[in-house]
Every structure is written in structure tokens, then in C-alpha cells.
Design an enzyme around this catalytic site. Structure first.
Site, short mmCIF file in Angstrom:
data_model
loop_
_atom_site.label_atom_id
_atom_site.label_comp_id
_atom_site.label_asym_id
_atom_site.label_seq_id
_atom_site.Cartn_x
_atom_site.Cartn_y
_atom_site.Cartn_z
N TYR A 194 0.90 -1.18 -0.03
CA TYR A 194 -0.04 0.05 0.02
C TYR A 194 0.80 1.14 0.16
CZ TYR A 194 -3.81 3.29 0.51
OH TYR A 194 -5.00 4.09 0.33
N LYS A 203 7.53 8.27 -0.12
CA LYS A 203 7.64 8.80 1.19
C LYS A 203 9.14 8.35 1.64
CE LYS A 203 3.98 10.73 1.50
NZ LYS A 203 3.53 11.83 1.99
N HIS A 223 7.56 17.61 3.28
CA HIS A 223 6.19 17.27 3.10
C HIS A 223 5.36 18.33 2.69
CE1 HIS A 223 2.71 14.50 4.59
NE2 HIS A 223 2.99 14.40 3.33
N SER A 245 -0.56 14.42 6.51
CA SER A 245 -1.20 13.64 5.69
C SER A 245 -2.63 13.84 5.82
CB SER A 245 -0.80 12.02 6.02
OG SER A 245 0.59 11.99 5.90
N ALA A 246 -3.39 13.87 4.82
CA ALA A 246 -4.93 13.91 4.53
C ALA A 246 -5.39 15.23 5.43
CB ALA A 246 -5.60 12.69 5.47
N SER A 247 -4.58 16.22 5.24
CA SER A 247 -5.04 17.53 5.86
C SER A 247 -4.93 18.81 4.94
CB SER A 247 -4.10 17.75 7.26
OG SER A 247 -3.92 16.84 8.04
N THR A 250 -3.32 18.49 -1.16
CA THR A 250 -3.58 18.35 -2.70
C THR A 250 -4.88 19.26 -2.74
OG1 THR A 250 -3.03 16.09 -2.44
CG2 THR A 250 -4.87 16.53 -4.35
N ASN A 251 -5.62 19.43 -1.93
CA ASN A 251 -6.79 20.58 -2.26
C ASN A 251 -6.45 21.79 -2.23
OD1 ASN A 251 -9.76 19.44 -2.10
ND2 ASN A 251 -8.36 17.87 -0.97
N ARG A 361 -7.68 6.07 -2.26
CA ARG A 361 -6.77 7.07 -3.11
C ARG A 361 -7.08 7.04 -4.66
NH1 ARG A 361 -2.78 10.36 -0.10
NH2 ARG A 361 -3.53 9.90 2.03
P1 GTP Z 1 -1.88 13.24 1.85
O1 GTP Z 1 -1.86 12.74 0.51
O2 GTP Z 1 -2.26 12.31 2.67
O3 GTP Z 1 -0.54 13.84 2.21
O4 GTP Z 1 -3.00 14.37 2.30
P2 GTP Z 1 -3.17 15.95 1.85
O5 GTP Z 1 -2.55 16.71 2.77
O6 GTP Z 1 -2.89 16.19 0.33
O7 GTP Z 1 -4.89 15.99 1.93
P3 GTP Z 1 -5.94 16.22 1.11
O8 GTP Z 1 -5.90 17.59 0.27
O9 GTP Z 1 -6.04 14.98 0.25
O10 GTP Z 1 -7.35 16.44 2.19
C1 GTP Z 1 -7.96 15.33 2.90
C2 GTP Z 1 -9.11 15.47 3.39
O11 GTP Z 1 -9.45 16.64 3.84
C3 GTP Z 1 -10.10 15.48 1.79
O12 GTP Z 1 -11.17 14.65 2.47
C4 GTP Z 1 -10.32 16.69 1.64
O13 GTP Z 1 -11.62 16.76 1.18
C5 GTP Z 1 -10.37 17.50 3.27
N1 GTP Z 1 -10.16 18.91 3.01
C6 GTP Z 1 -9.05 19.51 2.24
N2 GTP Z 1 -9.09 20.68 2.39
C7 GTP Z 1 -10.02 21.11 3.18
C8 GTP Z 1 -10.67 22.34 3.71
O14 GTP Z 1 -10.09 23.55 3.46
N3 GTP Z 1 -11.59 22.34 4.74
C9 GTP Z 1 -12.34 21.12 4.86
N4 GTP Z 1 -13.25 21.21 5.87
N5 GTP Z 1 -11.59 19.91 4.53
C10 GTP Z 1 -10.69 20.01 3.64
C1 SPV Z 2 0.73 10.58 3.13
O1 SPV Z 2 0.31 9.90 4.13
O2 SPV Z 2 1.26 11.73 3.60
C2 SPV Z 2 0.57 10.34 1.67
C3 SPV Z 2 -0.19 9.03 1.38
O3 SPV Z 2 0.96 11.09 0.88
S1 SPV Z 2 1.22 7.80 1.23
O4 SPV Z 2 1.76 7.85 -0.03
O5 SPV Z 2 0.49 6.55 1.58
O6 SPV Z 2 2.25 8.06 2.37
MN MN Z 3 1.38 13.12 2.01
#
Ligand code: GTP
Ligand code: SPV
Ligand code: MN
Length: 570
Positions: A194, A203, A223, A245-247, A250-251, A361
Site C-alpha cells: 500500500y 515517502k 512534506h 497527511s490527509a490535511s 492536494t486540495n 486514493r
Molecule cells: P496526503 O496525500 O495524505 O499527504 O493528504 P493531503 O494533505 O494532500 O490532504 P487532502 O488535500 O487530500 O485532504 C484530505 C481530506 O481533507 C479530504 O477529504 C479533503 O476533502 C479534506 N479537506 C481538504 N481541504 C479542506 C478544507 O479546506 N476544509 C475542509 N473542511 N476539509 C478539507
Molecule cells: C501521506 O500519507 O502523507 C500520503 C500517502 O501522501 S502515502 O503515499 O501512503 O504516504
Molecule cells: Mn502526503
């Protein structure tokens, strides 16, 4: 493709241990991709999606293998002290013993793929070539999208290249190892297939191994997303933002300016990793080492992120999303449907629970992104105007806060406290300190990493300004800030501050905007809450920072001093 002897010798030595049936040297061609995909469609590893998603596929991973396994990730540096208090350490010899034990014959009856790859624009002096071997066809097709692979990569390989050995193994989480040997630039991973555990270029190489190279060579591997914003007068600003991560990286990297920002443009350079080097002019220049996105699916839709939705309509791999009756990928955030096959392969009504895995993803080529910056492949990178740190915090942390100076900015990043997400195994929602969003990715002592960041303050007077943001304040379970496109309003304030304009209120923790400085449809009382600095809450936060600092054993003097200054001011 002319295979270099150093690569051949190493690959043969790995094959001697792992005993694959066959060795396949990847050339990165589309026909190669298609034949590997064909094999996976036959054995059920991949499923073809609806034809309206041209050349798109779904993969369901093992249910024990859905996120990065931080507890099974190891730094095999000479001493435990080198790895520091935030990493799991294994003595290098023990790491090699595990390799010898688990990898013997692990590729019997399987093909070993050899993937030469480049991280970064092919012609950039800052790019790095590496080689990953793997017995996972899933990894091959992902890397074909995520990195520049094949002949060009082989040509770029230099002596001492980064090596990754990956085997799918049994996927047993207890025997899972993601091991890094920084002094050998070697990565060894087994029993996961994964994301960051298995796509070793991402990473493992571009952050963990690169972090140790960056430390000794005087640059930064972070990062961070990289975003270009152009104002109506044609002036360009570059942001590098570190969110865990997931914060939201990307958005934010894919943001569209709100409709009233006519003439403004936002363009993407990177969404996850930045390599930054000091230019002759004293500015920090960033390149994106990656060639594709590995983005979080849930929450992505036409409203929150239309640019992502457009990008993933073709040539995209989906992992652990749900699928509708007519073969369309589906996840929470997309318009409701009555029945889907969930990420585990069971039919369900999405009303009854989560149909897509929260860490599901999409893997998609960056060159399909509709607003890619013309500087994406610029060998020198782009000069960063501002660094932005941030993460999920339901309370306390204001919408945006400007640091007083470089040292204070480093303090802000170093003491980031954030809620855990589903991107790593562990308890979602728990607050932990995640310095610069690098806690899982800095492969050496975190205090030396702080020292490294501080050292730039002595090398240049042209460094980016540092800001801290929080899109995730909640009240009664609801977000106070609309987020997504509205985050552009905060970027505008940051630009104003970088230009020496913009109103700000000085507080003990930094400069925050005046109540009416950030536009949009947010009610006054919500805005007040979003910008409020609660001294009591911040005192408790600083006490927690103090405990964090103590837990690290040693912390650079300027950061300890800064903590005292802030405590006093509060
Ligand atoms: P990694 O790929 O894990 O490093 O994540 P990331 O930091 O690129 O996060 P990503 O932009 O994928 O966002 C993760 C989650 O947060 C998604 O479900 C988005 O919809 C949500 N999200 C992103 N930006 C915002 C925002 O401004 N407000 C809220 N409420 N949620 C957001
Ligand atoms: C993260 O977790 O910060 C990601 C996804 O970008 S992974 O490539 O699985 O680490
Ligand atoms: Mn990441």
C-alpha cells in the site's frame, strides 16, 4: 535501454536472495503498462471501470493494508540517537538479518520488476535517480504514473544511487517492515503493498532518505505542496505548505480562486513533496520530485475540488474506493447513490456506513492537471514567497497567523499539534505534535532537523515569510470556515503581508488579521471566533509544547527561548 553494470550487479544480488522466476526491466512504455495491467485484470488485482472513465481501474487492497504503517517503519541508522526520539530504530545489522530471513525465496514463482526512476524534472540538477525492485505489478503501474521511469532514468543513474527492495510477501502486518538505511541510501520493504509503504520512491526516498541527504548537503526535503498564484497585474507568488497527511495539501494545491477574484490565477506545481535549494539570490527554490498524484478520494467532488475531478477522468488508478452498479468510482462526498460495492467488495447502501475507505486514493498523472504551472518542469524550481504550516485542529488555532521572524516561524512549524487522520494506522482524532508535518518522514533526530531549519536563518536574508493556518475549526461538530476555494482569501492576506501591506493585530503567538480583513460569506461571530487568540488555551498549548520539548531530550536553544518569550507574553 542500456543497463548500467552497478545496477545489474545489484539487481542480480537481490535476485540471488529472492529467487524470482523472471526479471523484467521496466522501460516505462504504454505497451508495457498495458500488458502488466492485462495480467492484473485476469487475476482480479484490478477491475476496469466504466468507459466514461477512460483507461481507469480499481484495486482493492488487503483489509490489513490500507495506510502507512508507522509502527512498522524503521530507521536503521548507526545509533539510536541518530534516528532520534520520533523514529523507530533498528540496528543496521538487525535490519539486514530481517532482510536475510524474510526475503529468502520470497519471489519464487513470481516476476521481479526492476524500475529505474527519476524524482524531479529530468534536466534538473536537483533531481535524483533511483531503482526500485518489486514483485508487485500494482506497484509497477503506480510508479509508472507517480515517477519518470525507464530509459531516461537509467541514463541519469549515478554511482551510489538510491535503492529500494520491495516484496509483497504475506501482507502479515506483524511481519511488516519498512526499513531505511540512510548511510547506504537503501530501502527495504516487505509485507505491505500500500501507498507510502510500497511505492518506495515517494515517502521512503523523496522524504526519508532525502531528508538525511538534505541535512548533510544543505537543502530541504519537505512534506509540502507547491502552489503558484498570479495576481491581476501578472505578479507571481509561490507558496510551499506543509500539512500532515490527509490535511489538505492536494486540495490547496488544486485551488480555484473564488469567482469575485477576477484576473487572479492559481496553478499547481506539486501536491505532496518539495525539494528546496538556496539560490544565488538567497531565495529558496522548490521543485516537485513527483510526476503524479496519490490523492485522498473521500471529500473530493465537483464543488470542493473540480480540478481533481477533471484530472482523474482518465488514466487513473483508484485504490479502495467504492464502485456504483455501472462501474463508476464512488466515495463519500460524491452525490448519493442507493447501492454500491464497497471498498471490500461487498454490496451495500452508503447510508449504512462508509463505502469507500477513508484513506482511499487516486493515482493520476500530474500532466493531466488542467492548471499546471509552466514552471512545473523548471530545472531550477520556483522561488518561494511564503511557507505555510497547518493541520487539523477543532479548536484554539486561529484561521491564520503570521510569524514575527524566521526563528519564530521555525518554532511554529516545530511545535505543530494536529489531529491524527486515516492516512496512517492509529487513532484518528488524537492530537500529536507533528513538526513541519514531517514526524513520520524525517529520518534523523528531529532536534537536528530543527537546527537545520534554523541554520537557513543565518545563511540568507531573503527567506520566505512563515505563516500558520487552520481550516478545520469546529463548533457543534460543524466547520466554522468553509475551506477549499475560500482558503484563497487567506492566501490573499498572506500575499498582502509579504508585500508589507495588510492590516494585522499583534498577539503573543503572532500577527493575526483584523476581523474584516478576510472576506467571504462567514458570519461576523464565526469570523471573530476564527481569529480569536484565547490566552488560557494557548498557555495550556505551550505547556504541552514544553512537555513535547522535554520528551525530545534536546532542543535548539533559540526554540526553547522562543517558548519562554511566548509564555511570558501570554
Ligand atoms: P496526503 O496525500 O495524505 O499527504 O493528504 P493531503 O494533505 O494532500 O490532504 P487532502 O488535500 O487530500 O485532504 C484530505 C481530506 O481533507 C479530504 O477529504 C479533503 O476533502 C479534506 N479537506 C481538504 N481541504 C479542506 C478544507 O479546506 N476544509 C475542509 N473542511 N476539509 C478539507
Ligand atoms: C501521506 O500519507 O502523507 C500520503 C500517502 O501522501 S502515502 O503515499 O501512503 O504516504
Ligand atoms: Mn502526503
Amino acid at each position: 535501454m542500456e543497463i548500467k553494470k552497478e545496477v545489474l550487479d545489484w539487481v542480480n544480488s537481490v535476485a540471488d536472495y529472492t529467487k524470482p522466476d523472471k526479471i523484467h526491466w521496466m522501460d516505462g512504455s504504454d505497451s508495457e503498462f498495458n500488458s502488466i495491467m492485462e495480467k492484473m485484470l485476469k487475476d482480479g488485482t484490478m477491475e476496469k471501470l466504466n468507459a466514461s472513465y477512460k483507461n481507469c481501474y480499481l484495486h482493492r487492497s488487503h483489509q490489513n493494508d490500507v495506510a502507512r504503517s508507522e509502527a512498522r517503519t524503521f530507521i536503521c541508522s548507526e545509533t539510536k540517537e541518530d534516528a532520534g526520539p520520533l523514529n523507530n530504530w533498528l540496528p543496521p545489522a538487525e535490519g539486514k538479518t530481517i532482510y536475510n530471513k524474510l526475503f529468502v525465496g520470497c519471489m519464487k514463482n513470481r516476476t521481479m520488476y526492476v524500475i529505474p526512476y527519476v524524482m524531479g524534472p529530468i534536466d534538473s540538477p536537483y533531481s535524483q535517480a533511483g531503482v526500485q525492485v518489486t514483485d508487485s505489478p500494482y506497484v509497477c503501474v503506480n510508479l509508472k504514473i507517480m515517477t519518470r521511469i525507464g530509459k531516461k532514468a537509467m541514463e541519469k543513474i549515478k554511482s551510489g544511487f538510491v535503492r529500494g527492495i520491495h516484496a509483497t510477501g504475506s501482507l502479515n502486518p506483524e511481519e511488516r517492515y519498512i526499513m531505511h538505511f540512510p548511510s547506504e541510501k537503501l530501502i527495504i520493504s516487505i509485507n505491505s503493498n500500500y501507498g507510502g509503504n510500497a511505492l518506495l520512491s515517494k515517502k521512503c526516498h523523496a522524504l526519508r532518505i532525502a531528508s538525511t541527504m538534505a541535512k548533510s548537503e544543505g537543502w530541504l526535503a519537505e512534506h509540502m505542496l507547491i502552489l503558484e498564484v498570479e495576481n491581476p497585474h501578472g505578479k507571481k507568488y509561490y507558496f510551499a505548505a506543509a500539512f500532515p497527511s490527509a490535511s489538505g495539501k492536494t486540495n490547496l494545491a488544486m485551488i480555484n480562486p473564488p469567482s469575485e477574484y477576477s484576473g487572479w490565477k492559481a496553478r499547481l506545481i506539486g501536491d505532496d513533496i518539495a525539494w528546496l535549494h538556496l539560490g544565488k539570490d538567497g531565495r529558496l527554490y522548490a521543485i516537485n520530485p513527483e510526476y503524479g498524484f496519490f490523492g485522498v478520494a473521500p471529500g473530493t467532488n465537483e464543488k470542493t475540488n473540480p480540478n481533481a475531478m477533471e484530472t482523474i477522468k482518465k488514466n487513473t488508478l483508484f485504490t479502495n474506493v467504492a464502485v456504483t452498479k455501472d462501474g463508476m468510482p464512488w466515495w463519500e462526498g460524491i452525490e448519493p447513490v442507493s447501492e454500491v460495492t464497497d471498498w471490500t467488495g461487498k454490496k451495500m447502501d452508503p447510508k449504512d456506513g462508509k463505502a469507500a475507505h477513508p484513506n482511499s486514493r487516486f493515482t493520476t498523472p500530474i500532466i493531466q492537471y488542467p492548471h499546471l504551472s509552466s514552471h512545473y518542469e523548471d530545472p531550477q524550481g520556483v522561488p518561494i514567497t511564503a511557507f505555510i504550516f497547518g493541520g487539523r485542529r477543532e479548536s484554539l488555532i486561529p484561521l491564520v497567523c503570521e510569524s514575527f521572524d524566521w526563528e519564530h516561524g521555525v518554532f511554529m512549524g516545530a511545535t505543530m499539534g494536529v489531529e491524527q487522520t486515516a492516512a496512517a494506522e492509529g487513532k484518528v482524532g488524537e492530537i500529536r505534535r507533528d513538526p513541519m508535518a514531517m514526524r513520520p518522514f524525517c529520518a534523523y533526530h528531529i532536534s537536528d532537523y530543527f537546527e537545520h531549519w534554523l541554520s537557513f536563518g543565518k545563511k540568507s536574508t531573503q527567506l520566505p515569510k512563515i505563516f500558520y493556518v487552520n481550516w478545520f475549526r469546529k463548533e457543534n461538530g460543524k466547520f466554522l470556515w468553509p475551506g477549499y476555494g475560500d482558503n484563497f482569501r487567506v492566501l490573499e492576506w498572506i500575499i498582502e503581508r509579504c508585500e508589507g501591506r495588510g492590516e494585522a493585530v499583534k498577539t503573543p503567538i503572532g500577527n493575526v488579521p483584523q476581523k474584516d480583513a478576510i472576506g467571504g460569506n462567514v458570519p461576523n461571530d464565526a469570523m471573530e471566533k476564527l481569529l480569536h487568540v484565547d490566552a488560557g488555551g494557548w498557555k495550556r498549548e505551550m505547556e504541552d509544547v514544553e512537555r513535547f520539548f522535554s520528551s525530545l531530550g534536546r532542543v535548539p536553544g533559540p526554540l526553547k527561548k522562543r517558548l519562554e518569550v511566548i509564555k511570558k507574553a501570554l
